[in-house]
Every structure is written in C-alpha cells, then in structure tokens.
Write a protein that holds these residues in place. Structure first.
Motif, short mmCIF file in Angstrom:
data_model
loop_
_atom_site.label_atom_id
_atom_site.label_comp_id
_atom_site.label_asym_id
_atom_site.label_seq_id
_atom_site.Cartn_x
_atom_site.Cartn_y
_atom_site.Cartn_z
N THR A 158 0.72 -0.88 -0.12
CA THR A 158 0.53 -0.09 0.21
C THR A 158 1.15 1.46 0.04
OG1 THR A 158 -2.12 -1.36 0.92
CG2 THR A 158 -1.89 1.17 1.20
N ALA A 218 2.04 -5.68 2.76
CA ALA A 218 1.62 -7.20 3.22
C ALA A 218 1.98 -8.88 3.53
CB ALA A 218 -0.02 -7.41 3.97
N PHE A 257 -1.05 -5.51 12.31
CA PHE A 257 -0.49 -4.48 11.59
C PHE A 257 1.15 -4.32 12.81
CE2 PHE A 257 -3.51 -3.56 9.02
CZ PHE A 257 -2.86 -3.49 7.62
N GLU A 267 1.84 -5.29 7.90
CA GLU A 267 1.00 -6.62 8.06
C GLU A 267 0.53 -7.92 7.77
OE1 GLU A 267 -1.55 -5.44 5.22
OE2 GLU A 267 -3.69 -6.38 6.23
#
Ligand SMILES: [Fe+2]
Length: 297
Positions: A158, A218, A257, A267
């Motif tokens: 992200t 992640a 997280f 994550e």
C-alpha cells in the motif's frame, strides 16, 4: 503482458541492524547480510532488499528516509517485459540493468521495476484443520502452537499518494500496466489486482491530503491463528503494534499491523478474498469501513 505478483521490494534504511532484526522476527528468511545491506526472502521466492538510505545505487525516494525505494513487479514472459518497456518509454525514462530488469518511476515518483518472475511453491507444512459441530476435520490431533510467524509470501503493498492528481496516479497502473481495479473507493483510493493474479489486491494506492509515502507491505501467513500467534511473538520481541487486530471490510483478510523500522508498517495477513475475472469492479462513493470487526478490550 501480464504482471503476476510482487517480485521484490527495496528499502532505503537508516538503522540496518534494527531492520535485520525486524524482518527476521517477522519470519522472513535471511538470504544475505553485509555492512551495506541485507536481503530477506519468502518461500515463494520473493525478496526484500535493505540498503542504506544514502546508497547512491538506489532509486530516488518519494518520501523521507527510511522508506521504500522500489517495487519490483514480476512478469510472466520476455515479451511482456518488452511490451512494458515500450509502453513506459512513451513518456518516461526506462533503463535496463545487467540482469534485464527494467527500472522506471510511477507518476507519484515511486521507483518501479519489472523483471521475469521466478516463483517457487512454498511448502506450507501440514494444513491446520477445523472442527465445527458435526463437521469434523480433525480427529485425535490436538493442536500445537505456531510460536512465531512464518510468512509464505509478499501479498501486497500500500502506497500513499497525494490527493492532488490521484486519479492520474491510479490510472497509470490501470491503463498503462493493466492492473484491474477491484474496489474503487472514491474518497480513499483504489485496490488493484495484477493482471496475472487473483488476489483481491496486490497494490492499494491510498490518497492523503498532501504527501506520498510508504504505507505498508502485507505478508501472508497461513491462517487466523498464525496472525494472532505471530503478532504475539512480534510484541514479545519488542515491536509495536500500530492498530488492534481485526478483519478488513475490503479484502476480508484478518490482520495485525506493526511499525517497521524500514518505513511504514508490516501487515500479517491471512484469508484474503480471491477474485477471478467474473468479479465486477465495485465503486464506492464513501469508504465502506476499514474493518468488519476489530478487537475491543
Ligand atoms: Fe494491507
């Protein structure tokens, strides 16, 4: 052309020793360590490269150190790689390194690269089976603890992008690199899937009032238990959780997280949605909410 997954991430760091400890505690496999950097891998053969932030060989940062310096996307054929190079050369500098990897920058200024994907199948060990009422999948087999996280792969990144110009920044990935929007959230950003993958998202571009930055990477662990146990292990090692555990609304995965010394957060994720080509892009005027549930205490 088909981009299939994240092949590698490169970070420019300030405290190499802390980063080495962090990614080791997070269960990534240490491939090499030296004075100027280190590399960690996943069982699926993806890599996290840690380099000192002042390393002149790194692409320029889109945000202050420590932060991500490049996302390397894996593509499935030499022809696809050539097509990406030709497409991006229309409006930006594309360079090819000695290993044939193409390097460029996205509209926000994040380093992006493209190389031939080289996946391996992770050995996930014996599957944990679950019992429910009369549906019995586990007989005579008491469970044992995972004890610590063992991520199988890098699942998604992200990136924060500035609100101004966010439409073009997102469209770059969709129109030029054939990412598929799965969830377009008009007041937040867009969750995108690589053309050659089925994950709910491999990339989420999230817009912020005024700045770009690395939000998180992640890593996929096996299941809910491993998210919980792996997170507990991270806390025992002294790492700080950045939000309480929960299950996301978009993507449906469970998460924990942790603040990451290489920038942003990591994550621990499990049980994310998979979308095949029959799934229609959803457009939301307003964010439907961060999570289905999160832990109350
Ligand atoms: Fe995420």
């Amino acid at each position: 052309m088909a981009i299939t997954r994240i092949e590698a991430l490169t970070f420019g760091v300030l405290d190499l020793a802390a980063c080495v400890r962090f990614f080791g505690d997070a269960g990534l496999e240490r491939v090499e360590t030296g004075e100027t950097g280190a590399t960690f891998g996943t069982p699926e053969h993806q890599f996290i490269h840690l380099r000192m932030a002042d390393d002149s060989g790194l692409p320029p940062p889109a945000a202050g150190a420590p932060t991500i310096r490049e996302v390397v996307w894996g593509v499935d054929s030499a022809r696809a790689l050539e097509e990406i190079g030709a497409e991006l050369s229309k409006d930006r500098t594309v360079s090819k390194d000695s290993e044939g990897v193409l390097h460029a920058r996205d509209n926000t200024g994040f380093g992006i690269a493209f190389g031939m994907t080289a996946p391996q199948a992770a050995d996930v060990g014996s599957q944990r089976r679950y019992n429910m009422l009369h549906s019995v999948n586990r007989w005579n087999e008491p469970l044992t603890s995972y004890q610590r996280p063992r991520p199988m792969r890098l699942l998604h990144v992200t990136l924060d992008i500035p609100k101004e110009g966010h439409e073009a920044a997102i469209d770059f990935y969709i129109s030029r690199l054939r990412f598929r929007p799965i969830d377009e959230v008009l007041d937040t950003g867009t969750f995108m899937q690589c053309e050659g993958d089925v994950e709910h998202h491999n990339l989420f571009l999230c817009f912020r009032p005024d700045k770009a930055g690395f939000n998180h990477v992640a890593v996929e662990v096996r299941n809910f238990d491993e998210v919980m146990e792996g997170g507990n292990y991270m806390i025992e090692q002294g790492w700080k959780e950045s939000r309480v555990v929960g299950r996301h609304t978009l993507g449906s995965n469970v998460y924990r997280f942790f603040h990451c010394p290489a920038g942003g957060r990591i994550e621990l994720a499990a049980d994310m949605d998979r979308m095949d080509k029959s799934f229609q892009t959803r457009t939301w005027d307003k964010n439907p909410g961060h999570h289905i549930w999160s832990l109350k205490s």
